[in-house]
Design a protein around this motif. Structure first.
Motif, PDB file in Angstrom:
ATOM      1  N   VAL A  16       0.850  -1.189   0.000  1.00  0.00           N
ATOM      2  CA  VAL A  16       0.000   0.000   0.000  1.00  0.00           C
ATOM      3  C   VAL A  16       0.889   1.242   0.000  1.00  0.00           C
ATOM      4  CG1 VAL A  16      -1.758   1.289   1.268  1.00  0.00           C
ATOM      5  CG2 VAL A  16      -1.854  -1.198   1.221  1.00  0.00           C
ATOM      6  N   ILE A  17       0.705   2.080  -1.012  1.00  0.00           N
ATOM      7  CA  ILE A  17       1.401   3.365  -1.100  1.00  0.00           C
ATOM      8  C   ILE A  17       0.325   4.435  -1.151  1.00  0.00           C
ATOM      9  CG2 ILE A  17       2.969   4.811  -2.426  1.00  0.00           C
ATOM     10  CD1 ILE A  17       4.213   2.271  -3.548  1.00  0.00           C
ATOM     11  N   GLY A  18       0.250   5.236  -0.103  1.00  0.00           N
ATOM     12  CA  GLY A  18      -0.828   6.219  -0.011  1.00  0.00           C
ATOM     13  C   GLY A  18      -2.134   5.482   0.192  1.00  0.00           C
ATOM     14  N   ASP A  19      -3.062   5.674  -0.740  1.00  0.00           N
ATOM     15  CA  ASP A  19      -4.356   4.993  -0.647  1.00  0.00           C
ATOM     16  C   ASP A  19      -4.516   3.924  -1.721  1.00  0.00           C
ATOM     17  OD1 ASP A  19      -4.444   6.747  -2.732  1.00  0.00           O
ATOM     18  OD2 ASP A  19      -6.415   7.589  -2.259  1.00  0.00           O
ATOM     19  N   LYS A  20      -3.422   3.577  -2.409  1.00  0.00           N
ATOM     20  CA  LYS A  20      -3.491   2.598  -3.493  1.00  0.00           C
ATOM     21  C   LYS A  20      -2.758   1.314  -3.119  1.00  0.00           C
ATOM     22  CE  LYS A  20      -3.312   5.986  -7.221  1.00  0.00           C
ATOM     23  NZ  LYS A  20      -2.458   6.449  -8.330  1.00  0.00           N
ATOM     24  N   GLU A  21      -3.295   0.191  -3.601  1.00  0.00           N
ATOM     25  CA  GLU A  21      -2.590  -1.088  -3.509  1.00  0.00           C
ATOM     26  C   GLU A  21      -1.814  -1.263  -4.810  1.00  0.00           C
ATOM     27  OE1 GLU A  21      -5.027  -4.466  -2.701  1.00  0.00           O
ATOM     28  OE2 GLU A  21      -5.736  -3.663  -0.801  1.00  0.00           O
ATOM     29  N   VAL A  22      -0.507  -1.409  -4.702  1.00  0.00           N
ATOM     30  CA  VAL A  22       0.356  -1.518  -5.874  1.00  0.00           C
ATOM     31  C   VAL A  22       1.012  -2.888  -5.877  1.00  0.00           C
ATOM     32  CG1 VAL A  22       2.367  -0.507  -7.032  1.00  0.00           C
ATOM     33  CG2 VAL A  22       0.825   0.957  -5.735  1.00  0.00           C
ATOM     34  N   GLU A  23       1.052  -3.528  -7.049  1.00  0.00           N
ATOM     35  CA  GLU A  23       1.712  -4.823  -7.148  1.00  0.00           C
ATOM     36  C   GLU A  23       3.194  -4.650  -6.837  1.00  0.00           C
ATOM     37  OE1 GLU A  23       2.153  -8.576 -10.220  1.00  0.00           O
ATOM     38  OE2 GLU A  23       0.881  -6.883 -10.743  1.00  0.00           O
ATOM     39  N   TYR A  24       3.749  -5.518  -5.983  1.00  0.00           N
ATOM     40  CA  TYR A  24       5.133  -5.406  -5.528  1.00  0.00           C
ATOM     41  C   TYR A  24       6.017  -6.387  -6.283  1.00  0.00           C
ATOM     42  CZ  TYR A  24       9.123  -5.133  -2.367  1.00  0.00           C
ATOM     43  OH  TYR A  24      10.376  -4.957  -1.840  1.00  0.00           O
ATOM     44  N   HIS A  25       6.932  -5.865  -7.080  1.00  0.00           N
ATOM     45  CA  HIS A  25       7.882  -6.697  -7.831  1.00  0.00           C
ATOM     46  C   HIS A  25       9.094  -6.981  -6.936  1.00  0.00           C
ATOM     47  CE1 HIS A  25      10.622  -8.018 -10.954  1.00  0.00           C
ATOM     48  NE2 HIS A  25       9.603  -8.053 -11.803  1.00  0.00           N
ATOM     49  N   PRO A  26       9.538  -8.229  -6.850  1.00  0.00           N
ATOM     50  CA  PRO A  26      10.644  -8.566  -5.939  1.00  0.00           C
ATOM     51  C   PRO A  26      11.977  -7.895  -6.294  1.00  0.00           C
ATOM     52  CG  PRO A  26       9.992 -10.474  -7.244  1.00  0.00           C
ATOM     53  CD  PRO A  26       8.996  -9.403  -7.519  1.00  0.00           C
ATOM     54  N   ASN A  27      12.156  -7.435  -7.529  1.00  0.00           N
ATOM     55  CA  ASN A  27      13.408  -6.793  -7.931  1.00  0.00           C
ATOM     56  C   ASN A  27      13.448  -5.300  -7.612  1.00  0.00           C
ATOM     57  OD1 ASN A  27      14.291  -9.223  -8.916  1.00  0.00           O
ATOM     58  ND2 ASN A  27      13.747  -8.774 -11.028  1.00  0.00           N
ATOM     59  N   PHE A  28      12.368  -4.750  -7.076  1.00  0.00           N
ATOM     60  CA  PHE A  28      12.321  -3.319  -6.771  1.00  0.00           C
ATOM     61  C   PHE A  28      13.352  -2.958  -5.708  1.00  0.00           C
ATOM     62  CE2 PHE A  28      10.762  -0.025  -3.852  1.00  0.00           C
ATOM     63  CZ  PHE A  28      10.786   1.057  -4.715  1.00  0.00           C
ATOM     64  N   ARG A  29      14.065  -1.836  -5.929  1.00  0.00           N
ATOM     65  CA  ARG A  29      15.019  -1.326  -4.950  1.00  0.00           C
ATOM     66  C   ARG A  29      14.792   0.171  -4.773  1.00  0.00           C
ATOM     67  NH1 ARG A  29      20.426  -2.127  -7.035  1.00  0.00           N
ATOM     68  NH2 ARG A  29      19.375  -2.110  -9.015  1.00  0.00           N
ATOM     69  N   LEU A  30      14.942   0.631  -3.541  1.00  0.00           N
ATOM     70  CA  LEU A  30      14.759   2.039  -3.201  1.00  0.00           C
ATOM     71  C   LEU A  30      16.038   2.564  -2.567  1.00  0.00           C
ATOM     72  CD1 LEU A  30      12.804   4.489  -2.904  1.00  0.00           C
ATOM     73  CD2 LEU A  30      12.257   3.595  -0.644  1.00  0.00           C
ATOM     74  N   ILE A  31      16.541   3.674  -3.101  1.00  0.00           N
ATOM     75  CA  ILE A  31      17.742   4.312  -2.561  1.00  0.00           C
ATOM     76  C   ILE A  31      17.357   5.721  -2.134  1.00  0.00           C
ATOM     77  CG2 ILE A  31      20.088   5.100  -3.053  1.00  0.00           C
ATOM     78  CD1 ILE A  31      20.167   2.929  -5.280  1.00  0.00           C
ATOM     79  N   LEU A  32      17.650   6.054  -0.891  1.00  0.00           N
ATOM     80  CA  LEU A  32      17.380   7.394  -0.361  1.00  0.00           C
ATOM     81  C   LEU A  32      18.703   8.142  -0.268  1.00  0.00           C
ATOM     82  CD1 LEU A  32      15.028   6.367   2.582  1.00  0.00           C
ATOM     83  CD2 LEU A  32      14.362   7.089   0.299  1.00  0.00           C
ATOM     84  N   HIS A  33      18.711   9.392  -0.680  1.00  0.00           N
ATOM     85  CA  HIS A  33      19.947  10.187  -0.693  1.00  0.00           C
ATOM     86  C   HIS A  33      19.741  11.491   0.069  1.00  0.00           C
ATOM     87  CE1 HIS A  33      22.150  13.592  -2.598  1.00  0.00           C
ATOM     88  NE2 HIS A  33      23.171  12.803  -2.349  1.00  0.00           N
ATOM     89  N   THR A  34      20.742  11.883   0.844  1.00  0.00           N
ATOM     90  CA  THR A  34      20.705  13.167   1.529  1.00  0.00           C
ATOM     91  C   THR A  34      22.046  13.859   1.367  1.00  0.00           C
ATOM     92  OG1 THR A  34      20.260  14.319   3.589  1.00  0.00           O
ATOM     93  CG2 THR A  34      21.422  12.223   3.770  1.00  0.00           C
ATOM     94  N   LYS A  35      22.010  15.179   1.350  1.00  0.00           N
ATOM     95  CA  LYS A  35      23.243  15.964   1.306  1.00  0.00           C
ATOM     96  C   LYS A  35      23.701  16.330   2.714  1.00  0.00           C
ATOM     97  CE  LYS A  35      22.770  18.157  -3.197  1.00  0.00           C
ATOM     98  NZ  LYS A  35      22.666  19.422  -3.900  1.00  0.00           N
ATOM     99  N   LEU A  36      22.910  15.997   3.717  1.00  0.00           N
ATOM    100  CA  LEU A  36      23.258  16.335   5.095  1.00  0.00           C
ATOM    101  C   LEU A  36      24.533  15.603   5.508  1.00  0.00           C
ATOM    102  CD1 LEU A  36      19.709  16.065   6.696  1.00  0.00           C
ATOM    103  CD2 LEU A  36      20.884  18.127   5.934  1.00  0.00           C
ATOM    104  N   GLY A  37      25.428  16.317   6.169  1.00  0.00           N
ATOM    105  CA  GLY A  37      26.702  15.737   6.573  1.00  0.00           C
ATOM    106  C   GLY A  37      26.582  14.724   7.700  1.00  0.00           C
ATOM    107  N   ASN A  38      25.688  14.969   8.640  1.00  0.00           N
ATOM    108  CA  ASN A  38      25.527  14.074   9.784  1.00  0.00           C
ATOM    109  C   ASN A  38      24.039  13.969  10.129  1.00  0.00           C
ATOM    110  OD1 ASN A  38      26.162  12.434  11.898  1.00  0.00           O
ATOM    111  ND2 ASN A  38      26.765  14.074  13.280  1.00  0.00           N
ATOM    112  N   PRO A  39      23.271  13.276   9.293  1.00  0.00           N
ATOM    113  CA  PRO A  39      21.825  13.212   9.523  1.00  0.00           C
ATOM    114  C   PRO A  39      21.463  12.339  10.721  1.00  0.00           C
ATOM    115  CG  PRO A  39      22.417  11.784   7.716  1.00  0.00           C
ATOM    116  CD  PRO A  39      23.677  12.507   8.127  1.00  0.00           C
ATOM    117  N   HIS A  40      20.365  12.685  11.383  1.00  0.00           N
ATOM    118  CA  HIS A  40      19.853  11.893  12.511  1.00  0.00           C
ATOM    119  C   HIS A  40      18.452  11.406  12.140  1.00  0.00           C
ATOM    120  CE1 HIS A  40      23.150  12.968  15.137  1.00  0.00           C
ATOM    121  NE2 HIS A  40      23.041  14.202  14.693  1.00  0.00           N
ATOM    122  N   TYR A  41      18.353  10.125  11.827  1.00  0.00           N
ATOM    123  CA  TYR A  41      17.072   9.542  11.455  1.00  0.00           C
ATOM    124  C   TYR A  41      16.460   8.829  12.648  1.00  0.00           C
ATOM    125  CZ  TYR A  41      18.507  10.582   6.728  1.00  0.00           C
ATOM    126  OH  TYR A  41      18.912  11.237   5.603  1.00  0.00           O
TER     127      TYR A  41
END
Length: 112
Positions: free
Chosen positions: A71-96
């Motif tokens: 589920v992404i938002g209010d939609k059900e989306v078919e999930y492909h096993p090869n999907f990859r997500l990369i998150l990028h930040t320019k912050l030098g020392n991020p606190h997640y």
């Protein structure tokens, strides 16, 4: 990745198959939904210390219906096993948040 060396390497490595979006960009959720269905790699650039809550299910890989949909938002989306997500930040020392750190692999590209 303050020097943007990591993002350059990722873009080189993935080539034309990489889908690059920014949070808040017009139609970014639609682009992510298509990538999830097709098994593409998505790079979300320049995130801050928090991520849009709409992406929480994706970060946690919380699939439904025997792992076939997500589920992404209010939609059900078919999930492909090869999907990859990369998150990028320019912050030098991020606190997640600890929850986000537990769901992701953090790579620090800062050069010392």
């Amino acid at each position: 990745d303050p020097q943007e060396q990591g993002i350059k390497w990722i873009k080189e490595r993935e080539g034309a198959d990489l889908r690059v979006v920014r949070l808040g960009q017009k139609g970014y959720l639609d682009m992510i939904e298509r990538a999830v269905s097709n098994g593409d790699c998505v790079l979300i650039e320049n995130i801050g210390e928090s991520v849009d809550p709409v992406l929480d299910n994706l970060l946690g890989r919380q699939t439904i219906k025997k792992g076939k949909y997500i589920v992404i938002g209010d939609k059900e989306v078919e999930y492909h096993p090869n999907f990859r997500l990369i998150l990028h930040t320019k912050l030098g020392n991020p606190h997640y948040k600890p929850e986000m750190q537990a769901q992701c692999t953090l790579i620090n590209f800062t050069v010392t």
